[in-house]
Design an enzyme around this catalytic site. Sequence first.
Site, PDB file in Angstrom:
ATOM      1  N   ASP A 171      93.652  45.098  44.266  1.00 22.45           N
ATOM      2  CA  ASP A 171      94.083  44.077  43.224  1.00 22.45           C
ATOM      3  C   ASP A 171      93.330  42.760  44.067  1.00 22.45           C
ATOM      4  O   ASP A 171      92.674  41.831  43.351  1.00 22.45           O
ATOM      5  CB  ASP A 171      95.437  43.796  43.465  1.00 22.45           C
ATOM      6  CG  ASP A 171      96.057  45.058  42.543  1.00 22.45           C
ATOM      7  OD1 ASP A 171      97.219  45.331  43.017  1.00 22.45           O
ATOM      8  OD2 ASP A 171      95.438  45.637  41.809  1.00 22.45           O
ATOM      9  N   ASP A 178      93.327  50.696  35.388  1.00 17.80           N
ATOM     10  CA  ASP A 178      94.623  50.810  36.081  1.00 17.80           C
ATOM     11  C   ASP A 178      95.960  50.713  35.022  1.00 17.80           C
ATOM     12  O   ASP A 178      96.809  51.392  35.603  1.00 17.80           O
ATOM     13  CB  ASP A 178      94.611  49.178  36.806  1.00 17.80           C
ATOM     14  CG  ASP A 178      95.610  49.071  37.846  1.00 17.80           C
ATOM     15  OD1 ASP A 178      95.618  47.978  38.303  1.00 17.80           O
ATOM     16  OD2 ASP A 178      96.096  50.020  38.409  1.00 17.80           O
TER      17      ASP A 178
END
Lengths: 436, 244
Positions: A357, A208
């Site tokens: 997330d 990420d």
Amino acid sequence: MADGGPAPAVAVPVPVPGGGAPATILDSLGEDITRIVGPVSTCMLIVVLLVSILSSPSSPSPLTAALNTASAAGAGDDLTSALITAGTFVVCVTAATFLMALLFYFRCTPCLRAYMGFSAIWVLLALGGQICLLLLSRLRLPLDAVSFALLLPNAVAALAVAAVSPASVPIALHQAALLAIAVLTAFWFTLLPEWTTWALLVAMAVYDLGAVLIPGGPLRVLLELAMERNEEIPALIYEARPVDPRHGQNWRLWASRQPPAGDFDPTSTVEVLGTRSNSADLDPSLRQFLVPNLSSNPANAQAREVLALPETRVDIAALRVPLIQPQPDRTREDSDSHDEDGIGLGSSGAIKLGLGDFIFYSVLVGRAAMYDYMTVYACYLAIIGGLGVTLLLLAFFRKALPALPVSITLGVLFYVLTRTLLENFVMQCSTNLLMF
Amino acid sequence: MTVAAGAGYALIALGPAFSLFAGVIARKPFLVLTLLSSTLFWLVSLIVLSGIWRGFLPLKSGAWWPYVILILTSVAFQEGVRLVFWRLYKKVEEMLDAFADRIAKPRLCLTDKMLISLAGGLGHGLAHAVFFCLSLLTPAFGQATFYVERCSRMPFFLVSAIISLGFLVIHTFSMIIAFNGYGERKKSDQIFVPVIHLIAAVMTLINLAPGGCLIGTPLLCVMAALTLQYSWRMVGQRLTEHEH
């Protein structure tokens, strides 16, 4: 004693009994953060509950039993195979994200939409149905097969429609459907062996970080494409309900925004489009990858389990795409200069968080729940703290930021510290009934 | 002893915290954030403490003086952390006041500041209750119960729940007293808080004696009531003198 009449121009707050005090900033400050922390906490709570109910050693679920026999004698659960699995996963997610960016570039709206719907239905039907069956058998709920066969597809269809086309359903239902998808996917991930889960989390956090901040990263490419075309990123994004900063109350402004003509709604409601590389149709490379593994030796059992869920894996690719969006935050400068135009700008201060997330936070907490509840509380606080830090950085830098790295780092750190240091200390004190 | 008993113990420890949360804190989102950050703060201080003490554990169960040192160092550390929390709070208050000036709204009034200190204190108390009581309650949801040797009259879970309740009250309201003391520079308030904390913690040492929990736990509740009463009086004074 009430100070009575109208206050002078200088706002001197006098504490009037009976709730008549003038509204200070404390009434509504921080509301948008709470509107993200709330759903994240709910998702984590549901995953922890599911893990507690379904992973008790007294009656192992058939799924975990199958997984355990597959990786028997600890042959699969060691560091190297965990790292290999995590690395494979990250590579596949990167490839899928680049593919998604490519499709977005060529404006393949129908395939994006169709794939989004397909993946939502698959997650809800297959994973959701299996978890429902496990819950029914574990809790011994009386439900016959015919009713179940009627209820499940209906519920799945309703939730999938709610998740994929938010404009046609109330926002609460849409958010609930997104949370359901996140919970199911996160629970599925917690069924992986321990070292694999941790390696996966760390690998995804690093991915990420790289994918968003490095100029050639897939997510950054996607973001830049979306920004230059002024369109929404096509994927499942959770958007907190925006709050009007001018009023002190919680006025739902999202409904009052005018959606522009066309498929893309760059304003409040969450985007419909999503892309996915359907392992059956669009991505033969993945399928080739899948086939030889089905006959591989047990030493690759880890990889087999993960790769046996290609849609899940690629689902994650698309779900991972949207990060925290750099909406013009509800800050001082904006509301000063745009008071007349307040509605459009102010209400776009909603924070968007990618569903990926949600999933990885819940996976971390769910895996902590498999050890003990003390680690759950510590990891929960660490993740929320990391989320707060990320939101602060977002307000500071005003560009898209990855939501995973800070939280996952803090979460893993607190898990390790709790397991090694805190638990002994607290047990020593508590069993002697010593508290401070 | 079944889910009902486990839930009962959890509610004994956390019931007032839930009502405070639902009635006061949940109404203002900023207070929720304050609560979460102060809980995280307390957890970090606890982890640091456990890191410091890691080398010395497990303590020999016969001697009681290592526990005295443990308690003293822990209370001293936590009071130091409270001072750090106060400094942070002052910075946040400055930022909030500047923000309020910029958007032409009234600054933080006294009630607001007290609410923030209440949320901070509740965060500390909640962290204490969660880590010392709630995280150990998992076996209570099962089918048996547990008695500690030194306290054979009450189940372990009940004792720890009552102690956690006492400490929750103490932490919550001593934060209000402490912030008021630091803000007004009143020595009496500033001294009161660490002393109460120390006395309450030392009182749990009574639990080390066999059968001591029957004495120590009610005394702890007396300390909690004392803190509550002091805080009530102080807040009443501040509010009346502010109105005039």
